[in-house]
Design a protein around this motif. Sequence first.
Motif, PDB file in Angstrom:
ATOM      1  N   GLU A 234       2.330  -1.766  28.192  1.00  0.00           N
ATOM      2  CA  GLU A 234       1.410  -0.839  27.539  1.00  0.00           C
ATOM      3  C   GLU A 234       2.092  -0.222  26.305  1.00  0.00           C
ATOM      4  O   GLU A 234       3.224   0.264  26.391  1.00  0.00           O
TER       5      GLU A 234
ATOM      6  N   PRO B 163       7.610   0.439  40.839  1.00  0.00           N
ATOM      7  CA  PRO B 163       6.265   0.430  41.439  1.00  0.00           C
ATOM      8  C   PRO B 163       5.442  -0.766  40.948  1.00  0.00           C
ATOM      9  O   PRO B 163       5.608  -1.236  39.814  1.00  0.00           O
ATOM     10  N   ASP B 164       4.534  -1.249  41.827  1.00  0.00           N
ATOM     11  CA  ASP B 164       3.719  -2.425  41.469  1.00  0.00           C
ATOM     12  C   ASP B 164       2.802  -2.151  40.283  1.00  0.00           C
ATOM     13  O   ASP B 164       2.482  -3.076  39.509  1.00  0.00           O
ATOM     14  N   ASP B 165       2.349  -0.908  40.137  1.00  0.00           N
ATOM     15  CA  ASP B 165       1.400  -0.597  39.066  1.00  0.00           C
ATOM     16  C   ASP B 165       2.090  -0.172  37.771  1.00  0.00           C
ATOM     17  O   ASP B 165       1.438   0.345  36.866  1.00  0.00           O
ATOM     18  N   TRP B 166       3.393  -0.349  37.704  1.00  0.00           N
ATOM     19  CA  TRP B 166       4.124   0.037  36.484  1.00  0.00           C
ATOM     20  C   TRP B 166       3.963  -1.067  35.444  1.00  0.00           C
ATOM     21  O   TRP B 166       4.436  -2.185  35.631  1.00  0.00           O
ATOM     22  N   ASP B 167       3.270  -0.783  34.360  1.00  0.00           N
ATOM     23  CA  ASP B 167       3.026  -1.763  33.299  1.00  0.00           C
ATOM     24  C   ASP B 167       3.925  -1.426  32.109  1.00  0.00           C
ATOM     25  O   ASP B 167       3.702  -0.452  31.401  1.00  0.00           O
TER      26      ASP B 167
ATOM     27  N   ASN C  37      -1.801   5.579  29.301  1.00  0.00           N
ATOM     28  CA  ASN C  37      -1.278   4.636  30.306  1.00  0.00           C
ATOM     29  C   ASN C  37       0.151   4.193  30.010  1.00  0.00           C
ATOM     30  O   ASN C  37       0.701   3.383  30.749  1.00  0.00           O
TER      31      ASN C  37
ATOM     32  N   LYS D 253       4.018   4.041  29.980  1.00  0.00           N
ATOM     33  CA  LYS D 253       5.100   4.471  30.860  1.00  0.00           C
ATOM     34  C   LYS D 253       6.464   4.016  30.349  1.00  0.00           C
ATOM     35  O   LYS D 253       7.488   4.550  30.762  1.00  0.00           O
TER      36      LYS D 253
ATOM     37  N   TRP E 195      10.769   0.570  32.793  1.00  0.00           N
ATOM     38  CA  TRP E 195      11.143   1.227  34.051  1.00  0.00           C
ATOM     39  C   TRP E 195      12.650   1.208  34.231  1.00  0.00           C
ATOM     40  O   TRP E 195      13.332   0.210  33.942  1.00  0.00           O
TER      41      TRP E 195
END
Length: 564
Positions: free
Chosen positions: A305, A298-302, A375, A377, A380
């Motif tokens: 963090e 996903p684009d918002d996967w940082d 936040n 995660k 990925w």
Amino acid sequence: MQVQWDWLYLGVLLISSVTAEIHDEEIQDADVEVEDFDTNSQETDIDKGRSSLEVMYKTPEPTGEVYFTETFDDGVLTGWILSKTKKEDTDENIAKYDGRWEVEELKENTVPGDRGLVLKSIARHHAVSAVLTKPFIFDTKPLIVQYEVNFQDGIDCGGAYVKLLSSSDDLDLEYFFDKTPYTIMFGPDKCGEDYKLHFIFRYKNPKTGDYEEKHAKRPDVDLKKFYSDKRTHLYTLVLTPDDTFEMLIDQSVVSKGSLLEDMVPPVNPPKEIEDPNDKKPDDWDERAKIPDPNAVKPDDWDEDEPSKIEDHDAVKPEGWLDDELQYIPDPSAEKPEDWDEEMDGEWEAPQIPNPKCETAPGCGEWVRPMMTNPNYKGKWKPPMIDNPNYQGIWSPQKIPNPDYFEDLHPFEMTAVSAIGLELWSMTPDIYFDNFIICSEKEVADRWAADGWGLKKLVASANEPGMFSQLLTAAEDRPWLWVLYILTLALPVGLGVLFFVMLISALEGEDKNDEENEAAEGSQEEEGDKSNKSGSEDEMKEADESIGCGDGLMKSVRKRRVRKD
């Protein structure tokens, strides 16, 4: 009341279960002559090693056909040969079979006149053997091997098994050692906390002619007590022509099975084996799950963090001592007189906790505590899906076993012509006695009754009372103290409760009697008032009648109360 008796019964059952665990054997019938048995002998002191049960001992004699017997009661090793050889592949200092043997009585629960063979040395190899009266041939008769063992000083690491040596033209008992061919090995063995009862037979492969050891599966019972109770135990092996076996301790079966099905490795090899030349193909896919190749991060996967961050809502506690250290030099410490700063360096007092910090919420620089990052995660990874190319776990193809054979009667082993003890032990005074090799169980049982049965009877007579057994058991199992306390507290508590309830019941009966008496008195007064309206004669008769009845009732009531 029924509930109370149930609890009391439960307490008795608990004590009984503990006693049964400590001493779970009863004296079996044995044909012995007994003289002058003192019924109070168990409660009196006796000399160590001497029986409180006076017995008439007679050396056992076989009652049927036997292949070997030995009682050692003549006090010498008649017919037994000490090995003169060395153990191969062993340090020269301990390679010789120079362990000492003696023929002597038991140290405890002695039966006067009865002797046995005792292994005396520690950290030494022992080997002694004797020729059978006649060889045993495995054909149509069972084989029974039986003997007694007593670990008089317990056992740390050592064996007490026997070997039945294979018949051969070159068998020389003066050179009996660990590699001397044997047909059967049987008996107890222990090292550390590994308690074993061996039954091994050497099997000759009909195709290759090589010998291989076949081990019986381990017994399912706990063998520890037979090594630690310092009592004489009877070990029996029974092999029958139907290819079955039984191992017994003290005439109770602890293991049994089939020579075809319960030996490791099995006698008969498998009909098929894996093809040693079969190779797994390079494109064989054994992965049941694979990463989804169509998944996209996903684009918002940082992924940058952190997992932990500072808690910005945290506040420094009041009274925090920023200028104080958690540890300070001990002000009472002094530099040792022999301290050499050139050799030992500059002396520094040892550190102790700062006493100012004991009552404060903290000392030194305050740092915000860390908290879980909402936040976070992590890295990925694509989700896992079923592998469409999964082919299962690869295994080689089966082919006929070129070494396969089928022996339906492994009982037909190599004949035996001698018996031997080839042992190593780290504990001395292992006692052996009353060897017998025969084919009839009745013969072995009678032999056991005349020997081991007598030792068992004497040992049981010398056992301490139940109270001593309970204390001894609690030394090994501290949790039993809780059980003892609960068991003793139950009847005491129930007894107190019973008497409290009894007193309460009696007080209730007295109160009811008083109420009944008051009610009767009231009824009498009412009767007097009603009789005043009648004639004087009727009133007199009524008074006499009431008075008589009243006196009688009170008299009865008083007697009943006093009796209660």
